[in-house]
Design an enzyme around this catalytic site. Sequence first.
Site, PDB file in Angstrom:
ATOM      1  N   TYR A 175      -0.775 -19.354  -3.721  1.00 55.33           N
ATOM      2  CA  TYR A 175      -1.613 -17.815  -3.423  1.00 55.33           C
ATOM      3  C   TYR A 175      -3.055 -18.234  -3.663  1.00 55.33           C
ATOM      4  O   TYR A 175      -3.934 -17.893  -2.871  1.00 55.33           O
ATOM      5  CB  TYR A 175      -1.290 -16.785  -4.625  1.00 55.33           C
ATOM      6  CG  TYR A 175      -2.136 -15.370  -4.353  1.00 55.33           C
ATOM      7  CD1 TYR A 175      -2.194 -14.678  -3.247  1.00 55.33           C
ATOM      8  CD2 TYR A 175      -3.227 -15.178  -5.369  1.00 55.33           C
ATOM      9  CE1 TYR A 175      -2.958 -13.557  -3.263  1.00 55.33           C
ATOM     10  CE2 TYR A 175      -4.096 -14.320  -5.156  1.00 55.33           C
ATOM     11  CZ  TYR A 175      -4.021 -13.380  -4.092  1.00 55.33           C
ATOM     12  OH  TYR A 175      -4.913 -12.258  -3.958  1.00 55.33           O
ATOM     13  N   ALA A 228     -12.123 -10.064   1.787  1.00 50.31           N
ATOM     14  CA  ALA A 228     -11.238  -9.942   0.217  1.00 50.31           C
ATOM     15  C   ALA A 228     -10.706 -11.215   0.016  1.00 50.31           C
ATOM     16  O   ALA A 228      -9.718 -11.642   0.478  1.00 50.31           O
ATOM     17  CB  ALA A 228     -10.565  -8.943   0.424  1.00 50.31           C
ATOM     18  N   GLY A 253       0.976  -1.235   0.033  1.00 53.51           N
ATOM     19  CA  GLY A 253      -0.055  -0.084   0.016  1.00 53.51           C
ATOM     20  C   GLY A 253       0.791   1.344   0.012  1.00 53.51           C
ATOM     21  O   GLY A 253       1.983   1.243   0.598  1.00 53.51           O
TER      22      GLY A 253
END
Length: 326
Positions: free
Chosen positions: A150, A118, A37
């Site tokens: 992942y 998410a 981020g």
Amino acid sequence: MTHLITGGGGFIGSHLADHLLADTDNDVLLLDDFSTGAETNIEHLRDHSRVEVLRADVRDRNAVFDAVGRADLVYHLAAAVGVQRIVENPLASLQTNLEGTENVLEAAAEDGTPTFLASSSEVYGKSENVPFSETDDVVYGRTTAPRWGYATAKATDEFLALAYHDERDLPVVVGRYFNIVGPRQTGQYGMVIPTFVDQALAGEDLTVYGDGTQTRSFTHVADAVEITHELLETESAHGEVFNVGAPNPTSINELAERVIDLTDSGSEITHISFEEAYDEDFEEPDQREPDVTKLRETLGWAPEPDLDRILSDVIEERTDREVPAR
Ligand code: UDP
């Protein structure tokens, strides 16, 4: 109402913060370690009276428990994302995506704080059963290809969330994001749209991986954050998994051509192999499209396909700023 967004400094998290702050009854806690981020994503929120930034890693159990303890609603968006990053740093990616989620869910279960998890369309793996429906089987490749680590970690996160719902009564909803794109997304971790737009604006060749016939369904971040908020506030959605995306499968070749048209660029398209782009153990999903029947039935709407709106928003943003060196 206090909303905690883990990954609040990220691309989607920062847009979710803006969306929530539009309602003056909302306070927002942004938890982020700023590993992916960017501080610039929330620059405009730094001095906001209803925003607090908590600099912490989701693997830090104490920090997560403190933050969740202060929240009425939790959006767990913090994750190691971006195919390139996952392929290059599989260990940290797995730990962040597994331990981080377990910390958030365990903390939320203490007070029964409603939580959005998410997840990702990556969970479908290399299924060829398009459009993907939430109840479809998933198909993964070999464990020596980090990408499937992942996908498996995100799938495990979903199992955890559903188990917390069933055994600990946690009101939790899972959203599988389909190629969410828009302003503030970085091209640094390989995401295709910011990469192509930067290449086109710089007059460089657009690098299409593989033969470019693979498809993705691109979804505007503004739609994604609205759905995220609505799903968490919809009680009948709790304990359920939803595709979050606009059903508009677009080939990467078509995408590259559209970017060149909309930027009026003299760039050309070059194809490079997946092996050259990532490494020899790389595999990728071919076709990707969400079935949004369940989303539409639950919320009464689903995102409309609108690639040109997405591209023009990204082009406008990236035209106005200096393009960073890649
Ligand atoms: N891609 C590409 N050129 C790039 C970056 C990505 O052709 O510079 C391709 C990539 O191989 C994939 C698609 O664009 O087929 C979307 O890639 P992205 O990393 O944005 O998302 P994901 O692979 O997670 O769907």
